[in-house]
Write an enzyme that holds these catalytic residues in place. Structure first.
Site, PDB file in Angstrom:
ATOM      1  N   SER A  88       0.899  -1.343   0.153  1.00  0.00           N
ATOM      2  CA  SER A  88       0.069  -0.049  -0.195  1.00  0.00           C
ATOM      3  C   SER A  88       0.823   1.223   0.021  1.00  0.00           C
ATOM      4  O   SER A  88       1.678   1.636  -0.986  1.00  0.00           O
ATOM      5  CB  SER A  88      -1.006   0.001   1.332  1.00  0.00           C
ATOM      6  OG  SER A  88      -1.767   0.961   1.065  1.00  0.00           O
ATOM      7  N   GLN A 247      -3.909   2.237  -7.529  1.00  0.00           N
ATOM      8  CA  GLN A 247      -3.774   2.010  -6.596  1.00  0.00           C
ATOM      9  C   GLN A 247      -4.876   2.052  -5.284  1.00  0.00           C
ATOM     10  O   GLN A 247      -5.342   1.337  -4.727  1.00  0.00           O
ATOM     11  CB  GLN A 247      -2.275   2.039  -5.975  1.00  0.00           C
ATOM     12  CG  GLN A 247      -1.902   1.096  -4.921  1.00  0.00           C
ATOM     13  CD  GLN A 247      -1.137   2.107  -3.764  1.00  0.00           C
ATOM     14  OE1 GLN A 247      -1.650   2.968  -2.901  1.00  0.00           O
ATOM     15  NE2 GLN A 247       0.121   1.623  -3.380  1.00  0.00           N
TER      16      GLN A 247
END
Length: 295
Positions: A88, A247
């Protein structure tokens, strides 16, 4: 082959980075540069702040990024990765450590990401939950049955076999947890996070961050970066940009990333940054490789 991996939000702790600052001239210089870029002394919060102080999104993300990247940069010749990946937020650390982003641009993007995510969290009451002890396919199936346009729940973080984090509206998460326990989950634990990261509810943050990413120069990294959206190696700056933009609303395919790194020859993983979470995940993904931190 050596792989370096970089942790995400949640790895922070009070006192993080203080040893580096006190004992390494380069680290001190970079931390002070970060204070100037951010416009507040993040080092004061990192070194002496409470857990509550560190949980503020505007602090957490740049703090974890700084600890991770400065650790890598201070390793000198010992930082010789054959490949990198980050979980992440950690993807920004990986890209910066591998030379695709400058230190300054990496930090500015992380701060912009943190502020955009904070706004998106405040706009829609939402959360995440960790599901332990079920196959990924079962979690995907239950989420697919429950999720609607106005009440979203999706797989967010594929951390390791038997551990998948889901993300979405509070009502949908609670219903999914109930159903997943009935389906045999050992645990379905709602997490104390501010919002539904890596879900469609982050679309406003994605829109805001896209302009910042598109305006930032990304260079060819010195090694392949295995990105979250597809778990595949990337070196092309244009591809890296598009994957970074995607993302925020896409799943973190960590299990797939680690498996692909191993398939491509990685047998030694170094977790670069705070915490030990990634080492634990890698050990569950494969017992055939070594995973450790920076000593």
């Amino acid at each position: 082959m050596k792989a370096f991996v970089f942790p995400g939000q949640g790895a922070q702790f009070s006192g993080m980075g203080k040893d580096l600052y006190d004992n390494n001239a380069l680290a001190k210089e970079l931390f002070e540069k970060a204070n100037d870029i951010l416009g507040f002394r993040i080092t004061d919060i990192m070194f002496e702040g409470s857990d509550e102080d560190l949980r503020q999104t505007r602090v957490t993300q740049p703090a974890v990024f700084l600890h991770s990247v400065i650790t890598a940069l201070c390793m000198g010749e010992d930082f010789q990765p054959d490949m990198v990946a980050g979980h992440s937020l950690g993807e920004f650390s990986a890209l910066t450590a591998a030379g695709a982003l400058s230190f300054e641009d990496g930090l500015r993007l992380v701060y912009a990401r943190a502020m955009a995510m904070q706004k998106a969290c405040e706009a829609a009451p939402s959360t995440m939950a960790a599901i332990i002890g079920l196959p990924d396919e079962t979690v995907e199936e239950v989420c697919g049955e429950i999720s609607t346009e106005g009440n979203v729940v999706v797989p967010a973080n594929y951390n390791c076999p038997g551990q998948l984090v889901i993300s979405g509206n509070i009502e949908a998460i609670e219903l999914a947890c109930e159903r997943l326990k009935q389906a045999g989950a050992k645990r379905a634990l709602v997490l104390s996070v501010g919002g539904a990261f890596h879900s469609p509810l982050m679309q406003p943050a994605k829109d805001e961050l896209q302009a910042a990413i598109e305006a930032t120069e990304i260079s060819t990294p010195k090694c392949a970066v295995y990105q979250n959206v597809d778990g595949m190696p990337h070196t092309d700056p244009a591809e890296i940009k598009q994957n970074l933009i995607a993302q925020l609303t896409s799943s973190v395919r960590w299990t797939q990333s680690v498996r692909n790194m191993i398939a491509d020859g990685a047998d030694d993983f170094t977790e670069c940054g705070p915490g030990k979470a990634l080492r634990g995940m890698i050990a569950k993904i494969s017992r055939e490789v070594s995973a450790h931190g920076v000593e």
